[in-house]
Design an enzyme around this catalytic site. Structure first.
Site, short mmCIF file in Angstrom:
data_model
loop_
_atom_site.label_atom_id
_atom_site.label_comp_id
_atom_site.label_asym_id
_atom_site.label_seq_id
_atom_site.Cartn_x
_atom_site.Cartn_y
_atom_site.Cartn_z
N ASP A 25 0.81 -1.22 0.00
CA ASP A 25 0.00 0.00 0.00
C ASP A 25 0.84 1.27 0.00
O ASP A 25 0.44 2.29 0.56
CB ASP A 25 -0.97 0.02 1.21
CG ASP A 25 -1.82 -1.23 1.25
OD1 ASP A 25 -2.19 -1.73 0.16
OD2 ASP A 25 -2.12 -1.73 2.36
N HIS A 53 -4.88 -1.66 -5.58
CA HIS A 53 -4.17 -0.47 -6.05
C HIS A 53 -5.19 0.62 -6.38
O HIS A 53 -6.06 0.43 -7.22
CB HIS A 53 -3.32 -0.81 -7.27
CG HIS A 53 -2.24 -1.81 -6.98
ND1 HIS A 53 -1.41 -2.34 -7.93
CD2 HIS A 53 -1.85 -2.38 -5.80
CE1 HIS A 53 -0.56 -3.19 -7.36
NE2 HIS A 53 -0.81 -3.23 -6.06
N ARG A 317 -5.23 0.08 8.73
CA ARG A 317 -3.82 -0.30 8.62
C ARG A 317 -3.08 0.12 9.89
O ARG A 317 -3.36 1.17 10.46
CB ARG A 317 -3.19 0.39 7.42
CG ARG A 317 -3.77 -0.09 6.10
CD ARG A 317 -3.20 0.71 4.91
NE ARG A 317 -3.84 0.30 3.66
CZ ARG A 317 -4.04 1.11 2.63
NH1 ARG A 317 -3.66 2.36 2.67
NH2 ARG A 317 -4.63 0.66 1.54
P1 GDP Z 1 -0.75 0.36 -3.50
O1 GDP Z 1 -1.34 -0.93 -3.07
O2 GDP Z 1 0.72 0.42 -3.28
O3 GDP Z 1 -1.13 0.73 -4.91
O4 GDP Z 1 -1.38 1.48 -2.54
P2 GDP Z 1 -2.93 1.63 -2.15
O5 GDP Z 1 -3.65 2.17 -3.31
O6 GDP Z 1 -3.44 0.37 -1.53
O7 GDP Z 1 -2.82 2.67 -0.97
C1 GDP Z 1 -2.27 3.96 -1.17
C2 GDP Z 1 -3.34 4.98 -0.79
O8 GDP Z 1 -2.74 6.25 -0.71
C3 GDP Z 1 -4.44 5.14 -1.84
O9 GDP Z 1 -5.63 5.46 -1.21
C4 GDP Z 1 -3.95 6.29 -2.71
O10 GDP Z 1 -5.02 6.99 -3.35
C5 GDP Z 1 -3.30 7.15 -1.67
N1 GDP Z 1 -2.16 7.95 -2.12
C6 GDP Z 1 -1.18 7.63 -3.00
N2 GDP Z 1 -0.24 8.59 -3.01
C7 GDP Z 1 -0.64 9.53 -2.11
C8 GDP Z 1 -0.05 10.74 -1.64
O11 GDP Z 1 1.03 11.15 -2.03
N3 GDP Z 1 -0.75 11.42 -0.68
C9 GDP Z 1 -1.94 10.98 -0.20
N4 GDP Z 1 -2.55 11.73 0.74
N5 GDP Z 1 -2.51 9.84 -0.61
C10 GDP Z 1 -1.85 9.11 -1.55
P1 IMO Z 2 -0.80 -4.15 -2.30
O1 IMO Z 2 -0.42 -4.59 -3.68
C1 IMO Z 2 -0.95 -4.78 2.02
C2 IMO Z 2 -0.60 -8.92 3.42
C3 IMO Z 2 -1.87 -9.39 4.11
C4 IMO Z 2 -1.29 -10.39 5.08
C5 IMO Z 2 -0.17 -11.03 4.28
C6 IMO Z 2 -0.53 -12.35 3.62
O2 IMO Z 2 -2.12 -3.50 -2.23
O3 IMO Z 2 0.29 -3.37 -1.67
P2 IMO Z 2 -2.10 -12.99 1.59
O4 IMO Z 2 -3.57 -12.77 1.37
O5 IMO Z 2 -1.24 -12.40 0.53
O6 IMO Z 2 -1.79 -14.43 1.86
O7 IMO Z 2 -1.79 -12.23 2.97
O8 IMO Z 2 0.18 -10.09 3.28
N1 IMO Z 2 -0.78 -8.35 2.06
C7 IMO Z 2 -0.87 -7.05 1.80
N2 IMO Z 2 -0.87 -5.98 2.62
N3 IMO Z 2 -1.01 -4.60 0.67
C8 IMO Z 2 -0.99 -5.66 -0.15
O9 IMO Z 2 -0.97 -5.54 -1.48
C9 IMO Z 2 -0.94 -6.96 0.40
N4 IMO Z 2 -0.91 -8.19 -0.13
C10 IMO Z 2 -0.81 -9.04 0.90
O10 IMO Z 2 -2.50 -8.31 4.77
O11 IMO Z 2 -0.72 -9.73 6.18
MG MG Z 3 -2.82 -1.63 -1.76
#
Ligand code: GDP
Ligand code: IMO
Ligand code: MG
Length: 445
Positions: A25, A53, A317
């Site tokens: 994330d 994502h 989180r």
């Molecule tokens: P990913 O799994 O790595 O793609 O990340 P996620 O999308 O799960 O979580 C990142 C969160 O942060 C999302 O809600 C994005 O919209 C948000 N986000 C990404 N970059 C920024 C930033 O620079 N500032 C803020 N405030 N939010 C961000």
């Molecule tokens: P993105 O791509 C955050 C974590 C789960 C759990 C562990 C194992 O959005 O960054 P799984 O279901 O993969 O067997 O779970 O890994 N986990 C993530 N946490 N972002 C993710 O993906 C994750 N993918 C798996 O929360 O602790």
């Molecule tokens: Mg994510």
């Protein structure tokens, strides 16, 4: 696109990877969205629907789990590589959700060698989590998307089903029958192991997805042979990597750049830049050690401002200070060429920022990460204190306009890790990005 037109000055004619350096994330989806227009294809190479994502384009927010973020950029192919485990039900749901919002999915392709996540995998995931708790062990806190069991079956070989099998109705019925026979031994005679129902369901998935199931390895090599370039979209993250993460509190795939070659069939010699994405602080979902975790109002404030609730499961989180010991380790494992620091805006307003520069273990201080769940759980963080910054930085587009304390914070991250910062994200929206021209030769846009 000509080499001159490429933004960010990354080596031209070369492919780029975006990978997470923490526990997921980090904002990989946003970074992929920012960079995708410079490439011919965006490729997922690991994980499955455990990923979530998020991308914000104007007033629109998209959340994808299996579909590569490239679908949001017209003309860019989006490919689900062989290293991904695909839940066809989830995939079809995402396709129909995105299409109903007007997204063109004609460029979405899936490797015939990607493995299928079946309903019994999700059941097995849940059963394992529950049994672990009963045995007094901590559960992993998985997303219950069937990821571990699907990869385990891939390694078992017998009883595994691949996306290419869906193209032959008789073959897929046979494969499902064999798999269900095995699964019934372990899970019993439950709806999730009903071969007749599952077989017909997979035949139908095959009918609907037929035109998208391809040999993605040749597709990618054709793009490269034509002088094109590929953007690899990492899912999950380095500290969750099955080999290099905080095992057993990890996911089941190689969730860092090391997974690219195996999960796509493209050798690493084609990948010119590896962008390691890290939040300006730390977060983690699920169980497992997190040395810098905060349990106070500072953590609560970061969680609220950063909207730190899981994209996939909605779970709050866990939040903590940035862990530079972990980050330097992750940067090294990936061969990171540039750091992308995200969510910097979320730290605005804090008087003091702490950065973890070492771990205390058995009375000694180490700067080495401990990629083992139980060992890492025993360390205490050693902090350095830095001055905080204030104000709304989300409209800033050049590094020099950032408050001096924010610049010093970025410098500390970069110098500790020994990797230049290429991008800084100051808000969720696509345009809220700083291309750090003076640090990595990136042309500011
Ligand atoms: P990913 O799994 O790595 O793609 O990340 P996620 O999308 O799960 O979580 C990142 C969160 O942060 C999302 O809600 C994005 O919209 C948000 N986000 C990404 N970059 C920024 C930033 O620079 N500032 C803020 N405030 N939010 C961000
Ligand atoms: P993105 O791509 C955050 C974590 C789960 C759990 C562990 C194992 O959005 O960054 P799984 O279901 O993969 O067997 O779970 O890994 N986990 C993530 N946490 N972002 C993710 O993906 C994750 N993918 C798996 O929360 O602790
Ligand atoms: Mg994510």
């Amino acid at each position: 696109m000509s080499d001159q037109e490429r933004a960010c000055g990354l080596p031209t004619g070369k492919s780029v990877a975006v990978v997470g350096l923490q526990w997921g994330d980090e904002g990989k989806g946003k970074l992929v969205d920012v960079l995708a227009g410079e490439h011919d294809a965006v490729v997922r190479f690991n994980g499955g629907a455990n990923a979530g994502h998020s991308i914000v384009v104007g007033d629109e927010r998209y959340a994808v789990h299996l579909v590569p973020v490239g679908v949001l950029i017209p003309g860019v192919k989006s490919i689900i590589g062989n290293g991904v485990v695909v839940d066809p039900e989830q995939l079809l749901k995402e396709i129909s959700d995105l299409e109903s919002r007007g997204v063109d999915l004609s460029g979405l392709m899936i490797s015939s060698r990607a493995h299928v996540v079946m309903p019994y995998h999700k059941l097995e995931d849940a059963v394992r989590e529950e049994l672990a708790c009963e045995g007094g062990e901590n559960s992993i806190g998985t997303t219950r998307r069937g990821i571990g069991p699907a990869y385990a079956d891939k390694a078992q070989r017998r009883g595994a089903i691949r996306m290419g099998d869906l193209l032959d109705a008789d073959l897929v019925r046979r494969r499902v029958a064999e798999a269900c026979r095995l699964k019934q031994r372990f899970l019993g005679n439950v709806p999730e192991t009903d071969a007749a129902v599952l077989g017909e369901r997979l035949v139908e998935y095959g009918r609907v997805l037929r035109d998208r199931i391809v040999d993605s390895t040749y597709l990618l090599h054709d793009i490269l042979d034509d002088g094109g370039s590929i953007l690899f979209e990492g899912a999950n993250a380095t500290l969750l990597d099955v080999d290099h993460g905080t095992y057993p509190y990890a996911t089941a795939s190689n969730a860092c750049a090391l997974g690219i070659a195996a999960g796509s069939g493209v050798p690493m010699s084609n990948v010119g830049s590896i962008i390691g994405v890290a939040k300006a602080y730390s977060t983690r979902v699920g169980a497992g050690p997190m040395p810098t975790e905060l349990f106070d109002e500072i953590g609560d404030g970061i969680r609220t401002r950063g909207r730190e609730f899981g994209t996939t499961t909605g779970r709050p989180r866990r939040v903590g200070w940035i862990d530079l010991v972990a980050l330097r380790y992750a940067a090294a494992i990936n061969g990171t060429t540039h750091l992308a620091i995200t969510l910097l805006d979320v730290l605005a307003g804090l008087d003091e920022l702490k950065v973890c520069i070492g771990y205390r273990l058995n009375g000694e201080i180490t700067e080495r990460f401990l990629p083992d769940g139980p060992s890492l759980g025993r360390v205490e963080p050693v902090y350095e204190s830095m001055e905080g910054f204030s104000g709304d930085i989300s409209g800033i587009r050049t590094l020099s306009e950032l408050p001096a304390a924010a610049q010093a914070y970025l410098d500390r991250i970069s110098s500790y890790c020994g990797v230049p910062i290429g991008l800084v994200s100051v808000g969720p929206e696509r345009s809220q990005i700083i291309h750090v021209s003076e640090r990595c030769g990136c042309a500011a846009r």
